[in-house]
Design a protein around this motif. Structure first.
Motif, short mmCIF file in Angstrom:
data_model
loop_
_atom_site.label_atom_id
_atom_site.label_comp_id
_atom_site.label_asym_id
_atom_site.label_seq_id
_atom_site.Cartn_x
_atom_site.Cartn_y
_atom_site.Cartn_z
N GLN A 97 -10.37 -26.62 45.74
CA GLN A 97 -10.63 -26.68 47.18
C GLN A 97 -11.04 -25.30 47.68
O GLN A 97 -10.73 -24.29 47.04
CB GLN A 97 -9.40 -27.17 47.92
CG GLN A 97 -8.99 -28.60 47.60
CD GLN A 97 -9.97 -29.62 48.18
OE1 GLN A 97 -10.26 -29.63 49.36
NE2 GLN A 97 -10.50 -30.48 47.32
N PRO A 98 -11.73 -25.20 48.81
CA PRO A 98 -12.12 -23.88 49.30
C PRO A 98 -10.90 -23.05 49.65
O PRO A 98 -9.87 -23.58 50.06
CB PRO A 98 -12.95 -24.20 50.55
CG PRO A 98 -12.52 -25.56 50.96
CD PRO A 98 -12.19 -26.28 49.70
N GLY A 99 -11.01 -21.75 49.44
CA GLY A 99 -9.89 -20.88 49.73
C GLY A 99 -9.71 -19.86 48.65
O GLY A 99 -10.65 -19.16 48.27
N PHE A 100 -8.53 -19.80 48.05
CA PHE A 100 -8.15 -18.66 47.25
C PHE A 100 -7.84 -18.99 45.79
O PHE A 100 -7.73 -18.08 44.97
CB PHE A 100 -6.96 -17.96 47.90
CG PHE A 100 -7.23 -17.49 49.30
CD1 PHE A 100 -7.66 -16.20 49.54
CD2 PHE A 100 -7.10 -18.36 50.37
CE1 PHE A 100 -7.93 -15.77 50.83
CE2 PHE A 100 -7.36 -17.94 51.68
CZ PHE A 100 -7.79 -16.64 51.90
N SER A 101 -7.65 -20.26 45.44
CA SER A 101 -7.37 -20.63 44.06
C SER A 101 -8.67 -20.88 43.31
O SER A 101 -9.75 -20.96 43.90
CB SER A 101 -6.48 -21.88 44.00
OG SER A 101 -5.18 -21.59 44.47
N ASP A 102 -8.56 -21.03 41.97
CA ASP A 102 -9.76 -21.23 41.15
C ASP A 102 -10.41 -22.57 41.44
O ASP A 102 -9.78 -23.51 41.94
CB ASP A 102 -9.40 -21.14 39.67
CG ASP A 102 -9.29 -19.68 39.19
OD1 ASP A 102 -9.63 -18.78 39.99
OD2 ASP A 102 -8.88 -19.46 38.04
N GLY A 103 -11.70 -22.67 41.08
CA GLY A 103 -12.50 -23.84 41.42
C GLY A 103 -12.38 -25.02 40.49
O GLY A 103 -12.82 -26.12 40.83
N LEU A 104 -11.80 -24.80 39.30
CA LEU A 104 -11.65 -25.93 38.38
C LEU A 104 -10.66 -26.92 38.97
O LEU A 104 -9.51 -26.58 39.26
CB LEU A 104 -11.17 -25.44 37.02
CG LEU A 104 -11.00 -26.51 35.93
CD1 LEU A 104 -12.31 -27.27 35.71
CD2 LEU A 104 -10.52 -25.88 34.63
#
Length: 301
Positions: A97-104
């Motif tokens: 999800q958009p924000g601060f964690s990885d995209g996988l």
């Protein structure tokens, strides 16, 4: 993992600069400072925003946000001010999800999000947490409650996804299409007011509403989201959940009919303790002034 499960920012440097600035503004304008903690999961890095009060901590509250949102949304409009004095707060940024964690992204229609959430909770080092989760976050909470009940004391689910399938009328899709294809302050504000919140919801200062709008503009314009359409969880999965569950439902929710959620929850969630219906609220309720008192009441239940 399939490459189809990767979400990503088209301009990572711009995204990092915007997200860091936005996170500072959210914290500064709401008088609540979080420590950014990163944990490693099968799906990459997950960021957890942690606030530990100076007073004695009663328990840890773990917050999951909804779809296309940052966990720091929970802090907007001082929504966590009343809880921050006595509870350790952990706001989890959802991978993919958009924000601060990885995209996988874990696959939403499998147990992968439950495995991901279990990995995150285990690394927080606190047993028997209370989950407070909105929409997509509530769907994830249902999965981890079934898969790792030993980690969870109870779960408070707010307008949960997963109990029923998402419904979008042509009227609502129009607002989403305009915000997605032509993201501006006006189009995103209309989308939030008409689709996400109740049109009658005005109890948010303009500066705080702008924080929500700015995040969504950046997400719509710069973030390429993996497939996110989900099905209702099978009744067998719901029946297997033993964790005490509490629900807050907005009667004006246009994405998940509260009546349908209520009926299926009563039918297939044997551990359901209570359902509170908020008559004037829509789908997105984290920043609504009437929600913190409702949460406090459930936490002392």
């Amino acid at each position: 993992m399939s490459s189809a499960n990767y979400s990503r920012y088209k301009n990572p440097q711009q995204a990092t600069e915007f997200n860091d600035m936005w996170a500072r503004h959210v914290q500064d304008s709401n008088g609540l400072i979080f420590e950014s903690v990163t944990v490693l999961t099968t799906w990459g890095k997950t960021v957890v925003w942690v606030h530990t009060p100076k007073r004695r901590v009663y328990e840890t509250l773990v917050f999951f946000p909804g779809f296309n949102s940052s966990a720091l949304t929970w802090a907007i409009n001082r929504s966590l001010a009343g809880l921050s004095k006595n509870y350790r707060l952990c706001l989890i940024e959802i991978n993919g999800q958009p924000g601060f964690s990885d995209g996988l992204s874990p696959s939403i229609n499998t147990d992968e999000y439950g495995i991901w959430a279990q990995q995150v909770l285990e690394q927080l080092g606190v047993a028997r947490v209370t989950l407070i989760a909105h929409s997509l976050g509530a769907l994830i909470s249902l999965k981890v409650c079934r898969m790792a009940p030993q980690l969870i004391k109870r779960a408070i689910l707010i307008n949960p996804a997963g109990i029923q399938s998402l419904t979008l009328s042509f009227h609502l899709l129009r607002y989403y299409w305009l915000a997605y294809h032509a993201p501006s302050h006006e189009s995103v504000q209309s989308f939030l007011r008409e689709v996400v919140f109740s049109p009658t919801y005005t109890d948010i200062p303009s500066a705080q509403e702008k924080l929500l709008i700015d995040f969504q503009i950046n997400a719509f314009s710069n973030f390429q989201l993996t497939s996110w359409w989900h099905l209702a969880l099978p009744k067998e999965e719901l029946l297997a959940i033993k964790t005490p569950l509490y629900m807050l439902l907005g009667a004006q929710d246009k994405l998940y009919s509260y009546q349908a959620t209520l009926e299926r929850s009563i039918q297939y969630l044997p551990s359901l303790v209570s359902i509170t219906v908020l008559p004037t609220l829509g789908h997105g309720v984290q920043t609504c002034p009437s929600v913190p008192p409702a949460l406090k009441a459930l936490l002392t239940h």
